[in-house]
Design a protein around this motif. Sequence first.
Motif, mmCIF file in Angstrom:
data_model
loop_
_atom_site.group_PDB
_atom_site.id
_atom_site.type_symbol
_atom_site.label_atom_id
_atom_site.label_comp_id
_atom_site.label_asym_id
_atom_site.label_seq_id
_atom_site.Cartn_x
_atom_site.Cartn_y
_atom_site.Cartn_z
ATOM 1 N N ASP A 77 108.706 49.542 12.979
ATOM 2 C CA ASP A 77 107.540 48.646 12.900
ATOM 3 C C ASP A 77 107.680 47.673 11.731
ATOM 4 O OD1 ASP A 77 106.268 49.786 15.120
ATOM 5 O OD2 ASP A 77 105.404 51.388 13.901
ATOM 6 N N ASP A 78 108.212 48.183 10.600
ATOM 7 C CA ASP A 78 108.431 47.303 9.446
ATOM 8 C C ASP A 78 109.524 46.288 9.747
ATOM 9 O OD1 ASP A 78 106.489 48.589 7.930
ATOM 10 O OD2 ASP A 78 107.912 50.071 7.156
ATOM 11 N N LEU A 79 110.559 46.738 10.458
ATOM 12 C CA LEU A 79 111.624 45.809 10.863
ATOM 13 C C LEU A 79 111.091 44.738 11.796
ATOM 14 C CD1 LEU A 79 114.865 47.909 11.550
ATOM 15 C CD2 LEU A 79 114.692 45.837 10.171
ATOM 16 N N ASN A 80 110.188 45.125 12.656
ATOM 17 C CA ASN A 80 109.571 44.167 13.570
ATOM 18 C C ASN A 80 108.835 43.076 12.801
ATOM 19 O OD1 ASN A 80 106.512 44.042 15.209
ATOM 20 N ND2 ASN A 80 108.327 43.125 16.127
ATOM 21 N N LEU A 100 109.230 43.708 19.720
ATOM 22 C CA LEU A 100 109.556 45.125 19.594
ATOM 23 C C LEU A 100 110.508 45.635 20.687
ATOM 24 C CD1 LEU A 100 108.953 47.314 17.578
ATOM 25 C CD2 LEU A 100 106.982 48.001 18.943
ATOM 26 N N PRO A 101 110.275 45.333 21.973
ATOM 27 C CA PRO A 101 111.213 45.820 23.000
ATOM 28 C C PRO A 101 112.635 45.309 22.775
ATOM 29 C CG PRO A 101 109.171 45.061 24.005
ATOM 30 C CD PRO A 101 109.136 44.614 22.585
ATOM 31 N N GLN A 102 112.744 44.027 22.398
ATOM 32 C CA GLN A 102 114.052 43.436 22.142
ATOM 33 C C GLN A 102 114.687 44.055 20.906
ATOM 34 O OE1 GLN A 102 113.911 39.172 21.908
ATOM 35 N NE2 GLN A 102 116.028 38.984 21.199
ATOM 36 N N LEU A 103 113.868 44.286 19.868
ATOM 37 C CA LEU A 103 114.365 44.894 18.635
ATOM 38 C C LEU A 103 114.894 46.299 18.915
ATOM 39 C CD1 LEU A 103 114.714 44.885 15.539
ATOM 40 C CD2 LEU A 103 112.327 45.638 15.364
ATOM 41 N N SER A 104 114.156 47.062 19.698
ATOM 42 C CA SER A 104 114.579 48.424 20.035
ATOM 43 C C SER A 104 115.923 48.418 20.749
ATOM 44 C CB SER A 104 113.508 49.087 20.904
ATOM 45 O OG SER A 104 113.887 50.412 21.230
ATOM 46 N N ALA A 105 116.101 47.467 21.669
ATOM 47 C CA ALA A 105 117.368 47.364 22.400
ATOM 48 C C ALA A 105 118.513 46.989 21.466
ATOM 49 C CB ALA A 105 117.237 46.341 23.525
ATOM 50 N N LEU A 106 118.242 46.065 20.537
ATOM 51 C CA LEU A 106 119.265 45.640 19.579
ATOM 52 C C LEU A 106 119.678 46.793 18.674
ATOM 53 C CD1 LEU A 106 117.837 42.142 18.608
ATOM 54 C CD2 LEU A 106 120.020 42.556 19.745
ATOM 55 N N LEU A 107 118.697 47.584 18.221
ATOM 56 C CA LEU A 107 118.994 48.728 17.363
ATOM 57 C C LEU A 107 119.835 49.763 18.099
ATOM 58 C CD1 LEU A 107 115.534 49.076 15.581
ATOM 59 C CD2 LEU A 107 117.715 48.589 14.447
ATOM 60 N N THR A 108 119.544 49.974 19.380
ATOM 61 C CA THR A 108 120.348 50.895 20.188
ATOM 62 C C THR A 108 121.789 50.407 20.290
ATOM 63 O OG1 THR A 108 118.412 51.550 21.486
ATOM 64 C CG2 THR A 108 120.574 51.988 22.452
ATOM 65 N N THR A 109 121.948 49.112 20.505
ATOM 66 C CA THR A 109 123.294 48.524 20.585
ATOM 67 C C THR A 109 124.046 48.697 19.271
ATOM 68 O OG1 THR A 109 122.551 46.886 22.210
ATOM 69 C CG2 THR A 109 124.586 46.400 21.019
ATOM 70 N N LEU A 110 123.365 48.410 18.158
ATOM 71 C CA LEU A 110 123.998 48.541 16.847
ATOM 72 C C LEU A 110 124.346 49.992 16.537
ATOM 73 C CD1 LEU A 110 121.770 46.040 14.821
ATOM 74 C CD2 LEU A 110 124.181 45.746 15.402
ATOM 75 N N GLU A 111 123.501 50.917 17.042
ATOM 76 C CA GLU A 111 123.770 52.342 16.831
ATOM 77 C C GLU A 111 125.013 52.750 17.615
ATOM 78 O OE1 GLU A 111 121.245 56.534 16.734
ATOM 79 O OE2 GLU A 111 120.413 54.766 17.742
ATOM 80 N N LEU A 112 125.153 52.268 18.842
ATOM 81 C CA LEU A 112 126.319 52.575 19.665
ATOM 82 C C LEU A 112 127.591 51.968 19.071
ATOM 83 C CD1 LEU A 112 124.785 52.066 23.230
ATOM 84 C CD2 LEU A 112 125.459 54.243 22.184
ATOM 85 N N GLN A 113 127.435 50.854 18.375
ATOM 86 C CA GLN A 113 128.580 50.202 17.726
ATOM 87 C C GLN A 113 128.942 50.867 16.399
ATOM 88 O OE1 GLN A 113 127.311 46.117 17.380
ATOM 89 N NE2 GLN A 113 127.763 45.645 19.540
ATOM 90 N N GLY A 114 128.130 51.865 15.999
ATOM 91 C CA GLY A 114 128.414 52.568 14.758
ATOM 92 C C GLY A 114 128.042 51.780 13.514
ATOM 93 N N LYS A 115 127.099 50.830 13.644
ATOM 94 C CA LYS A 115 126.702 50.006 12.503
ATOM 95 C C LYS A 115 125.413 50.493 11.854
ATOM 96 C CE LYS A 115 128.970 45.839 14.239
ATOM 97 N NZ LYS A 115 128.788 44.434 14.685
ATOM 98 N N VAL A 116 124.533 51.149 12.626
ATOM 99 C CA VAL A 116 123.293 51.684 12.070
ATOM 100 C C VAL A 116 123.145 53.133 12.499
ATOM 101 C CG1 VAL A 116 122.174 49.414 12.099
ATOM 102 C CG2 VAL A 116 121.790 51.014 13.982
ATOM 103 N N LEU A 117 122.317 53.835 11.747
ATOM 104 C CA LEU A 117 122.055 55.247 12.026
ATOM 105 C C LEU A 117 120.563 55.445 12.222
ATOM 106 C CD1 LEU A 117 123.048 58.237 12.101
ATOM 107 C CD2 LEU A 117 122.603 58.291 9.629
ATOM 108 N N SER A 118 120.178 56.145 13.279
ATOM 109 C CA SER A 118 118.773 56.450 13.539
ATOM 110 C C SER A 118 118.345 57.626 12.669
ATOM 111 C CB SER A 118 118.586 56.779 15.018
ATOM 112 O OG SER A 118 117.239 57.162 15.268
#
Length: 368
Positions: free
Chosen positions: A331-334, A341-359
């Motif tokens: 929510d703060d990132l939004n 928010l829906p687009q942000l969530s999708a982007l975060l999932t992509t970045l997580e799969l790329q090994g760039k961010v951690l949930s």
Amino acid sequence: MNSDNTLKMQAGITFLPKLNSRLYLPLIEACGGVEGFFLESEAALNALYPTFYLKKDLFDRKQALAMAEKELEYIDRMNIQVCSVEDHRYPFLLQQCEDAPLVFYYKGQLYSNERTFLAIVGTRKASAPYRLRVENIIGELQRLCPSLVTVSGLAFGIDITAHQASLKYDIPTYAVLGHGLHTLYPASHKNTAEKVLAHGGALISEFPCQSRIFPVNFLQRNRIIAGLCQATFIAESAIKGGAMATARMAQSYSRDVVALPGRPEDKMSSGCNLLIKQNIAALVENGEDIARVLGIPLRPAEEEQPTLFSDISEESIILKILAEQGSMNIDDLNRATQIPLPQLSALLTTLELQGKVLSLPGNSYTLL
């Protein structure tokens, strides 16, 4: 009169703070200039003072000259120069302000009056989106206005962003300081100050090296920031703060003021919104808007208006903000990125799969 004595007398004015203002230029001119003021007899000065609503024996010229002599040792050693209102290098726009200093100190290069000068100021608690917006706008202005010189106060937040972005796009920049040029506050900006000088800019102050640093100095220097420029750009500001004072000073000098609008619920945009509502500032969204205010002709076929973050990818924005903040709730990132928010969530999932961010627990994210 030799040049050393002239320089000493010019520096001497800065040790008489009340006198170091164009408000008292008529008194100085009545004495035949700065040198004449220091050479004039006490009797003659006391006869002049009532005309300017000054008390007799108000200024200790002997002590001011003694301190100026010591000051010259500092400035000679530290490559600091003195510029008086009688000097051809004195900035024309600043010279038109009735409360401008008669004398100031500087390091670096002063540019000719043919240049376009833009003040860029804002909150010290600048948000990541607005820092990016300022950087993008300065990049646009570099293309639109090759003669641009930016001016700010080297403070945290919007100020340092403006200087660093100017350096990035090879735009000369002035940093106006609230203390003598023998030191630097904040110390963490020393590297940027050195780059300002190395890239053809300047550090400017009306305060001698021997003067003490008071909080009011930083408010006082804001009038110089506004006075040097054709326009003042408020990038992000709450209702109260130095940037708002700078905007009102610019208005008092009949200079243009422009501001980035923000959402009503954002405290750090409330000042900009108020300036726009009060018709003090023109609403701007990009470099072309500011160029129009500055009177810079644009190409007939104008390019498509840039988005909030111009050509910076949304993934890069997310990574940059997480790098600065450590970790953030979605929510703060939004709010910080203004990505839906829906687009942000999708982007975060992509970045997580790329090994760039951690949930993280609590729907938060951090860099890997």
